[in-house]
Design an enzyme around this catalytic site. Structure first.
Site, PDB file in Angstrom:
ATOM      1  N   ALA A  51       1.071  -1.603  -0.203  1.00  0.00           N
ATOM      2  CA  ALA A  51       0.456   0.024   0.066  1.00  0.00           C
ATOM      3  C   ALA A  51       0.754   1.341  -0.057  1.00  0.00           C
ATOM      4  O   ALA A  51       0.487   2.352  -0.569  1.00  0.00           O
ATOM      5  CB  ALA A  51      -0.763  -0.273   1.081  1.00  0.00           C
ATOM      6  N   TYR A  52       1.783   1.322   0.697  1.00  0.00           N
ATOM      7  CA  TYR A  52       2.960   1.927   1.097  1.00  0.00           C
ATOM      8  C   TYR A  52       3.754   2.732  -0.526  1.00  0.00           C
ATOM      9  O   TYR A  52       3.302   3.796  -1.070  1.00  0.00           O
ATOM     10  CB  TYR A  52       3.547   1.602   2.096  1.00  0.00           C
ATOM     11  CG  TYR A  52       5.606   3.166   2.119  1.00  0.00           C
ATOM     12  CD1 TYR A  52       4.763   4.645   2.693  1.00  0.00           C
ATOM     13  CD2 TYR A  52       6.573   2.293   2.252  1.00  0.00           C
ATOM     14  CE1 TYR A  52       5.478   5.361   2.466  1.00  0.00           C
ATOM     15  CE2 TYR A  52       7.303   3.756   1.940  1.00  0.00           C
ATOM     16  CZ  TYR A  52       7.139   4.380   2.617  1.00  0.00           C
ATOM     17  OH  TYR A  52       8.438   5.863   2.397  1.00  0.00           O
ATOM     18  N   ALA A  53       3.660   1.473  -1.211  1.00  0.00           N
ATOM     19  CA  ALA A  53       4.777   1.737  -2.375  1.00  0.00           C
ATOM     20  C   ALA A  53       3.749   2.374  -3.663  1.00  0.00           C
ATOM     21  O   ALA A  53       4.181   3.324  -4.433  1.00  0.00           O
ATOM     22  CB  ALA A  53       4.901   0.574  -2.791  1.00  0.00           C
TER      23      ALA A  53
ATOM     24  N   LYS B 174       3.197   5.729  -2.978  1.00  0.00           N
ATOM     25  CA  LYS B 174       4.795   7.087  -3.675  1.00  0.00           C
ATOM     26  C   LYS B 174       4.490   6.544  -5.094  1.00  0.00           C
ATOM     27  O   LYS B 174       5.153   7.474  -5.081  1.00  0.00           O
ATOM     28  CB  LYS B 174       5.495   6.154  -3.207  1.00  0.00           C
ATOM     29  CG  LYS B 174       5.673   6.780  -1.335  1.00  0.00           C
ATOM     30  CD  LYS B 174       5.782   8.416  -1.046  1.00  0.00           C
ATOM     31  CE  LYS B 174       5.925   8.354   0.605  1.00  0.00           C
ATOM     32  NZ  LYS B 174       5.838   9.553   0.794  1.00  0.00           N
TER      33      LYS B 174
END
Length: 253
Positions: free
Chosen positions: A155-157, A160
């Site tokens: 989810a972070y990737a 970003k």
């Protein structure tokens, strides 16, 4: 006189960690700083440290996930400090973990505080950056975007990677307005990473050994100084790039 004397930088998430390091490095080169973040006390502390370096620094409390409030914050910065020449989108509040255990709300939170907030700041700052004649945007992304195995970082990737694409688009569309936009993907010894390393010393040492330069970057000296370079005249022909500030660990194609 520093290389950024007379400039105004707006830095989100500047109350601590990487954002604070970037703000300190910009101030060391003479930039006045709008210190933006969710909690007032860390903002005041950062402002005090910045003022010791001889620049103007003002706190602007803002929950960046409430994107409807961002234009008013930017206008207040411009009115109080005389414009915006440099925008650093550092703030992020998202979730980590396996996809199957992640809620829709947690997934959305990363996008609202990441690319949605950055988009709002970029649009609101655009007229001031254009007026500057040499406006600069630096957006913080992550090497997790290019890992073969981004397990627990998906989810972070994803958030970003969206921000990275947004940055490249701004570089292409706003270059004619004299605005440059670049991304950085840092490894930095932030308070969160330091706490993780102290709690998981074996994992932290294994991680450090994957970095060719052999250490995790300092928030001011390694990450902040690179942002100074990107914001200054020596990088005037660099735009649309993603720069890995990770000691050589990741490869960006």
């Amino acid at each position: 006189m520093g290389s950024l004397a007379g400039k105004v930088a707006l830095v989100t998430g500047a109350g601590q960690g990487v954002g604070q390091g970037i703000a300190l490095a910009l101030a060391a080169e003479g930039a006045d700083i709008a210190v933006v973040g969710r909690t007032r006390a860390p903002l005041d502390s950062t402002c005090a440290a910045l003022r010791e370096r001889g620049v103007r620094a003002e706190p602007y409390p803002c929950d960046v996930s409430r994107t409807e409030t961002i234009p008013a914050v930017v206008d207040a910065v411009a009115a109080g400090l005389g414009g915006v020449d440099i925008l650093v989108n550092n703030a992020y509040s998202g979730a980590y973990g396996p996809l199957l255990s992640m809620s829709q709300d947690d997934f959305r939170r990363g996008f609202h505080s990441g690319p949605f907030a950055a988009f709002a700041f970029m649009k609101a700052c655009h007229p001031y950056l254009r007026r500057s004649g040499a406006g600069c945007i630096v957006n913080l992304v992550t090497s997790a975007m290019v890992r073969w195995d981004p397990t627990t970082y998906g989810a972070y990737a994803a958030a970003k990677q969206a921000l990275r694409s947004l940055t490249r688009t701004a570089a292409a569309e706003w270059g004619a307005d004299g605005i440059r936009a670049n991304s950085i993907a840092p490894h930095a010894l932030s308070p969160a990473l330091k706490n993780w390393a102290e709690t998981n010393p074996d994992e932290a040492e294994a991680f450090r050994r994957t970095i060719p330069l052999g250490y995790i970057g300092d928030c001011e000296q390694d990450i902040g100084r690179a942002v100074v370079m990107l914001a200054g005249p020596d990088a005037r022909y660099l735009t649309g790039a993603t720069i890995p500030l990770d000691g050589g660990q990741a490869h960006f194609g």
